[in-house]
Design a protein around this motif. Structure first.
Motif, PDB file in Angstrom:
ATOM      1  N   PHE A   1     -10.379   3.465  -6.063  1.00 33.19           N
ATOM      2  CA  PHE A   1     -11.424   2.705  -5.465  1.00 33.19           C
ATOM      3  C   PHE A   1     -10.889   2.256  -4.241  1.00 33.19           C
ATOM      4  O   PHE A   1      -9.641   2.039  -3.770  1.00 33.19           O
ATOM      5  CB  PHE A   1     -11.549   1.435  -6.187  1.00 33.19           C
TER       6      PHE A   1
ATOM      7  N   TYR B   1     -11.630  -0.913  -1.614  1.00 31.74           N
ATOM      8  CA  TYR B   1     -12.358  -2.402  -1.358  1.00 31.74           C
ATOM      9  C   TYR B   1     -12.141  -2.929   0.144  1.00 31.74           C
ATOM     10  O   TYR B   1     -11.156  -2.723   0.548  1.00 31.74           O
ATOM     11  CB  TYR B   1     -11.681  -3.514  -2.485  1.00 31.74           C
TER      12      TYR B   1
ATOM     13  N   GLN C   1     -11.985  -6.445   2.259  1.00 28.31           N
ATOM     14  CA  GLN C   1     -11.830  -7.975   2.080  1.00 28.31           C
ATOM     15  C   GLN C   1     -12.003  -8.747   3.501  1.00 28.31           C
ATOM     16  O   GLN C   1     -10.974  -8.800   4.178  1.00 28.31           O
ATOM     17  CB  GLN C   1     -10.708  -8.472   1.351  1.00 28.31           C
TER      18      GLN C   1
ATOM     19  N   SER D   1     -13.476 -13.887   4.965  1.00 29.13           N
ATOM     20  CA  SER D   1     -14.013 -15.158   4.119  1.00 29.13           C
ATOM     21  C   SER D   1     -13.538 -14.791   2.617  1.00 29.13           C
ATOM     22  O   SER D   1     -13.745 -15.732   1.690  1.00 29.13           O
ATOM     23  CB  SER D   1     -15.656 -14.875   3.983  1.00 29.13           C
ATOM     24  N   GLY D   2     -13.085 -13.657   2.382  1.00 30.19           N
ATOM     25  CA  GLY D   2     -12.037 -13.672   0.911  1.00 30.19           C
ATOM     26  C   GLY D   2     -12.645 -12.587   0.118  1.00 30.19           C
ATOM     27  O   GLY D   2     -11.773 -12.591  -0.775  1.00 30.19           O
ATOM     28  N   GLU D   3     -13.912 -12.581  -0.047  1.00 33.63           N
ATOM     29  CA  GLU D   3     -14.326 -11.892  -1.192  1.00 33.63           C
ATOM     30  C   GLU D   3     -14.109 -10.324  -0.826  1.00 33.63           C
ATOM     31  O   GLU D   3     -13.907  -9.921   0.104  1.00 33.63           O
ATOM     32  CB  GLU D   3     -16.134 -11.715  -1.088  1.00 33.63           C
ATOM     33  N   MET D   4     -13.969  -9.682  -2.065  1.00 31.65           N
ATOM     34  CA  MET D   4     -13.801  -8.144  -2.255  1.00 31.65           C
ATOM     35  C   MET D   4     -15.038  -7.568  -2.361  1.00 31.65           C
ATOM     36  O   MET D   4     -15.798  -7.643  -3.131  1.00 31.65           O
ATOM     37  CB  MET D   4     -12.723  -7.856  -3.337  1.00 31.65           C
TER      38      MET D   4
ATOM     39  N   PHE E   1     -16.615  -3.930  -2.843  1.00 32.88           N
ATOM     40  CA  PHE E   1     -16.479  -2.328  -3.178  1.00 32.88           C
ATOM     41  C   PHE E   1     -17.281  -1.667  -2.355  1.00 32.88           C
ATOM     42  O   PHE E   1     -18.390  -1.719  -1.749  1.00 32.88           O
ATOM     43  CB  PHE E   1     -17.410  -2.417  -4.585  1.00 32.88           C
TER      44      PHE E   1
ATOM     45  N   TYR F   1     -15.907   5.076  -4.522  1.00 33.17           N
ATOM     46  CA  TYR F   1     -15.107   5.452  -5.803  1.00 33.17           C
ATOM     47  C   TYR F   1     -14.799   6.867  -5.975  1.00 33.17           C
ATOM     48  O   TYR F   1     -15.712   7.660  -5.295  1.00 33.17           O
ATOM     49  CB  TYR F   1     -16.040   4.950  -6.820  1.00 33.17           C
TER      50      TYR F   1
ATOM     51  N   PHE G   1      -8.258  -2.281   0.656  1.00 30.50           N
ATOM     52  CA  PHE G   1      -7.239  -2.064  -0.517  1.00 30.50           C
ATOM     53  C   PHE G   1      -7.788  -0.848  -1.084  1.00 30.50           C
ATOM     54  O   PHE G   1      -8.909  -0.636  -1.366  1.00 30.50           O
ATOM     55  CB  PHE G   1      -7.418  -3.463  -1.218  1.00 30.50           C
TER      56      PHE G   1
ATOM     57  N   LYS H   1      -7.829  -2.498 -15.890  1.00 27.10           N
ATOM     58  CA  LYS H   1      -7.602  -3.207 -14.971  1.00 27.10           C
ATOM     59  C   LYS H   1      -7.431  -2.274 -13.438  1.00 27.10           C
ATOM     60  O   LYS H   1      -6.826  -1.043 -13.570  1.00 27.10           O
ATOM     61  CB  LYS H   1      -6.358  -4.130 -14.884  1.00 27.10           C
ATOM     62  N   LEU H   2      -7.594  -2.836 -12.246  1.00 26.09           N
ATOM     63  CA  LEU H   2      -7.384  -2.332 -10.972  1.00 26.09           C
ATOM     64  C   LEU H   2      -6.076  -2.532 -10.696  1.00 26.09           C
ATOM     65  O   LEU H   2      -5.443  -3.755 -10.715  1.00 26.09           O
ATOM     66  CB  LEU H   2      -8.313  -2.650 -10.135  1.00 26.09           C
TER      67      LEU H   2
ATOM     68  N   PHE I   1      -3.696  -2.348  -7.190  1.00 24.17           N
ATOM     69  CA  PHE I   1      -3.890  -2.504  -5.666  1.00 24.17           C
ATOM     70  C   PHE I   1      -2.752  -2.339  -5.122  1.00 24.17           C
ATOM     71  O   PHE I   1      -1.745  -2.570  -5.523  1.00 24.17           O
ATOM     72  CB  PHE I   1      -4.664  -3.879  -5.709  1.00 24.17           C
ATOM     73  N   GLY I   2      -3.216  -1.587  -3.950  1.00 26.28           N
ATOM     74  CA  GLY I   2      -1.936  -1.485  -2.950  1.00 26.28           C
ATOM     75  C   GLY I   2      -1.975  -2.733  -2.332  1.00 26.28           C
ATOM     76  O   GLY I   2      -2.523  -3.779  -2.328  1.00 26.28           O
ATOM     77  N   GLN I   3      -1.080  -2.659  -1.143  1.00 25.18           N
ATOM     78  CA  GLN I   3      -0.621  -3.911  -0.183  1.00 25.18           C
ATOM     79  C   GLN I   3      -1.651  -4.273   0.811  1.00 25.18           C
ATOM     80  O   GLN I   3      -1.710  -5.426   1.375  1.00 25.18           O
ATOM     81  CB  GLN I   3       0.608  -3.809   0.601  1.00 25.18           C
TER      82      GLN I   3
END
Lengths: 117, 115
Positions: free
Chosen positions: A35, A37, A39, A42-45, A47, A50, A91, A104-105, A107-109
């Motif tokens: 996946f 994402y 960001q 504002s902070g929301e992730m 999508f 895929y 991400f 669960k996902l 995530f990378g850095q």
């Protein structure tokens, strides 16, 4: 061991140009999903796209495409015709297990993309 | 369709105090996740619920963190007592298992600062 690696902490791209964000992953499970994402500040992730490990074709969603190279374990995100609104953190994430739909996902850095006018 | 709701959006507390976060997932989503995102890092799963049962809490610091999902809908995440290293954004996400690729929809997050 790091399962998702994003080696580019920050990237710059000129508006209207294409940009590639790198992602490599590590898993021994033959079934997994990848996946991307976005960001914004504002902070929301949000999508974006895929790719399943058994998908034969690279995923595309509008200006986003995923360059999936299974043998190299890479899943790079390509954004075409960059826009100022594309400036954000990006991400890459992985879910292991095809039947593990609720998994669960991991995530990378992240890569911070800045689009210049 | 309403998205994932979280409150509060921001919280500042002193260390050793307690704090609670609330999440309301998208209607009908059976799976709910709490992630912790420390500044400069990607989110890390703390706990996953399937309906009101815990599926994965392997990375939840159980000596100070707790979470519940009563009636399989809303969820609360609590920290007691808080430490400086708990400063992070706490993201709630939900997903509908009938979607084969299990897209997770995220809320806006709660930014916690522990002083």
């Amino acid at each position: 061991a790091q399962k998702i690696t994003q080696t580019q902490p920050g990237m710059f791209v000129q508006e209207k140009e294409a940009v590639t964000l790198d992602c490599t992953y590590d898993t021994s499970d033959p079934s997994y999903g990848l996946f991307w994402y976005k960001q914004p500040s504002s902070g929301e992730m949000i999508f974006l796209i895929y790719q399943g490990s058994y998908d034969q074709q690279n995923a595309t969603e509008g200006r986003y495409s995923l360059n999936f190279q299974k043998a190299r374990k890479s899943a790079n995100l390509v954004i075409s015709a960059s826009q100022l609104g594309d400036s954000a953190m990006y991400f890459c994430a992985m879910r292991e297990g095809w039947n593990n739909q609720g998994g669960k996902l991991i995530f990378g850095q992240g890569t911070e993309l800045s689009v210049k006018p | 369709e309403a998205g994932v709701a979280q409150s509060p959006r921001y919280k500042i507390i002193e260390k050793r105090q307690s704090v609670a976060f609330w999440c309301n997932p998208i209607s009908g989503h059976a799976t709910l996740y709490w992630y912790q995102q420390i500044l400069g890092q990607g989110p890390k799963l703390l706990i996953q619920f399937q309906n009101n049962g815990v599926v994965d809490d392997s990375q939840l610091p159980k000596d100070r963190f707790s979470a519940e999902r009563l009636k399989g809908v809303d969820s609360t995440l609590k920290i007691q007592p808080a430490k400086l290293e708990d400063s992070a954004v706490y993201l709630c996400a939900s997903s509908l298992l009938r979607v084969s690729y299990n897209e997770q929809f995220f809320g806006p997050g709660t930014r916690l600062t522990v002083l």
